[in-house]
Write a protein that holds these residues in place. Structure first.
Motif, PDB file in Angstrom:
ATOM      1  N   ALA A  73       0.860  -1.177   0.000  1.00 43.68           N
ATOM      2  CA  ALA A  73       0.000   0.000   0.000  1.00 43.68           C
ATOM      3  C   ALA A  73       0.896   1.226   0.000  1.00 43.68           C
ATOM      4  O   ALA A  73       2.070   1.156   0.369  1.00 43.68           O
ATOM      5  CB  ALA A  73      -0.898  -0.006   1.238  1.00 43.68           C
ATOM      6  N   ALA A  74       0.356   2.340  -0.433  1.00 48.46           N
ATOM      7  CA  ALA A  74       1.116   3.588  -0.436  1.00 48.46           C
ATOM      8  C   ALA A  74       1.451   3.974   0.998  1.00 48.46           C
ATOM      9  O   ALA A  74       0.602   3.890   1.885  1.00 48.46           O
ATOM     10  CB  ALA A  74       0.311   4.689  -1.114  1.00 48.46           C
ATOM     11  N   GLY A  75       2.689   4.367   1.208  1.00 50.33           N
ATOM     12  CA  GLY A  75       3.133   4.795   2.528  1.00 50.33           C
ATOM     13  C   GLY A  75       3.009   6.294   2.699  1.00 50.33           C
ATOM     14  O   GLY A  75       2.607   7.006   1.777  1.00 50.33           O
ATOM     15  N   PRO A  76       3.376   6.810   3.872  1.00 46.36           N
ATOM     16  CA  PRO A  76       3.222   8.232   4.169  1.00 46.36           C
ATOM     17  C   PRO A  76       3.965   9.159   3.209  1.00 46.36           C
ATOM     18  O   PRO A  76       3.505  10.258   2.935  1.00 46.36           O
ATOM     19  CB  PRO A  76       3.782   8.383   5.584  1.00 46.36           C
ATOM     20  N   ALA A  77       5.094   8.722   2.670  1.00 43.12           N
ATOM     21  CA  ALA A  77       5.880   9.580   1.786  1.00 43.12           C
ATOM     22  C   ALA A  77       5.581   9.341   0.306  1.00 43.12           C
ATOM     23  O   ALA A  77       6.265   9.877  -0.561  1.00 43.12           O
ATOM     24  CB  ALA A  77       7.373   9.356   2.043  1.00 43.12           C
ATOM     25  N   ALA A  78       4.551   8.568  -0.004  1.00 42.15           N
ATOM     26  CA  ALA A  78       4.244   8.214  -1.392  1.00 42.15           C
ATOM     27  C   ALA A  78       3.865   9.438  -2.216  1.00 42.15           C
ATOM     28  O   ALA A  78       3.144  10.318  -1.758  1.00 42.15           O
ATOM     29  CB  ALA A  78       3.117   7.192  -1.434  1.00 42.15           C
ATOM     30  N   SER A  79       4.364   9.441  -3.442  1.00 44.28           N
ATOM     31  CA  SER A  79       4.015  10.492  -4.397  1.00 44.28           C
ATOM     32  C   SER A  79       2.598  10.240  -4.914  1.00 44.28           C
ATOM     33  O   SER A  79       2.031   9.165  -4.700  1.00 44.28           O
ATOM     34  CB  SER A  79       4.993  10.456  -5.570  1.00 44.28           C
ATOM     35  N   PRO A  80       2.033  11.202  -5.617  1.00 43.50           N
ATOM     36  CA  PRO A  80       0.709  10.973  -6.226  1.00 43.50           C
ATOM     37  C   PRO A  80       0.701   9.752  -7.160  1.00 43.50           C
ATOM     38  O   PRO A  80      -0.279   9.013  -7.183  1.00 43.50           O
ATOM     39  CB  PRO A  80       0.432  12.273  -6.984  1.00 43.50           C
ATOM     40  N   VAL A  81       1.773   9.529  -7.884  1.00 45.88           N
ATOM     41  CA  VAL A  81       1.845   8.365  -8.779  1.00 45.88           C
ATOM     42  C   VAL A  81       1.787   7.079  -7.964  1.00 45.88           C
ATOM     43  O   VAL A  81       1.049   6.143  -8.305  1.00 45.88           O
ATOM     44  CB  VAL A  81       3.124   8.417  -9.651  1.00 45.88           C
ATOM     45  N   MET A  82       2.539   7.010  -6.886  1.00 44.31           N
ATOM     46  CA  MET A  82       2.534   5.813  -6.042  1.00 44.31           C
ATOM     47  C   MET A  82       1.176   5.642  -5.369  1.00 44.31           C
ATOM     48  O   MET A  82       0.660   4.530  -5.273  1.00 44.31           O
ATOM     49  CB  MET A  82       3.661   5.904  -5.009  1.00 44.31           C
ATOM     50  N   ARG A  83       0.592   6.732  -4.906  1.00 47.44           N
ATOM     51  CA  ARG A  83      -0.730   6.638  -4.279  1.00 47.44           C
ATOM     52  C   ARG A  83      -1.762   6.129  -5.276  1.00 47.44           C
ATOM     53  O   ARG A  83      -2.608   5.296  -4.930  1.00 47.44           O
ATOM     54  CB  ARG A  83      -1.151   7.995  -3.712  1.00 47.44           C
TER      55      ARG A  83
END
Length: 172
Positions: free
Chosen positions: A148-158
């Motif tokens: 899952a996307a983590g706290p520092a994830a970019s919009p692309v990763m999210r």
């Protein structure tokens, strides 16, 4: 750690798998680390055991030192000679190397295995598995455990993980 090479796609630079493979995914790197876990520390030991060219070994050792996985220490002063000792960061890779070896062995019949992991005291073969430290549950079930996307994830990763299990919200 050393700067990432340009072969990683821009969108993968935040992915821990991509960045890890950039540092330890090269064939010789894994074999050098394996030898270091077996107690090898000197250039000539690595060279002889691996059958690697001195120029390739020099390159790989320099990278492992620059990445903080090995430390270069003098062990002789006349002439100066160095040994390569695992750092805490390097030692933290041992479970990864063990898991890779276990994965390879699992695809072989027992009589075809040239190396196995055993309990140092009993000599009994052990079966390495990766588990969740909190629950002890095996992590090899890709339905039970997902990224899952983590706290520092970019919009692309999210966006990539928007349809996956969401990380729990931080407690207030």
């Amino acid at each position: 750690m050393a700067t990432l090479a340009s072969r990683i796609r821009l969108e993968d630079r935040e992915c821990p798998l991509s960045t890890t493979v950039e540092h330890v995914g090269e064939w010789w790197t894994l074999l050098i680390l394996h030898d270091a876990f077996d107690g090898y520390t000197r250039f000539d030991q690595f060279e002889e055991n691996l059958g690697i060219s001195s120029s390739m070994l020099t390159t790989r050792l320099k990278t492992l030192v620059a990445d903080g996985l090995l430390e270069r220490r003098p062990y002789q002063s006349h002439p100066v000679r160095y040994e390569y000792v695992l750092t805490d960061l390097g030692r933290s890779l041992r479970p990864v190397i063990v898991a890779l070896a276990a994965w390879g062995n699992a695809r072989l019949a027992p009589e075809q295995r040239s190396m196995i992991l055993v309990d140092a005291n009993s000599g009994e073969e052990v079966e390495p598995v990766v588990v969740d430290a909190r629950t002890g549950r095996r992590l090899d079930d890709s339905d039970a455990y997902v990224f899952a996307a983590g706290p520092a994830a970019s919009p692309v990763m999210r966006s990539r993980y928007a349809t996956r299990a969401q990380a729990p919200a931080p407690a207030d």
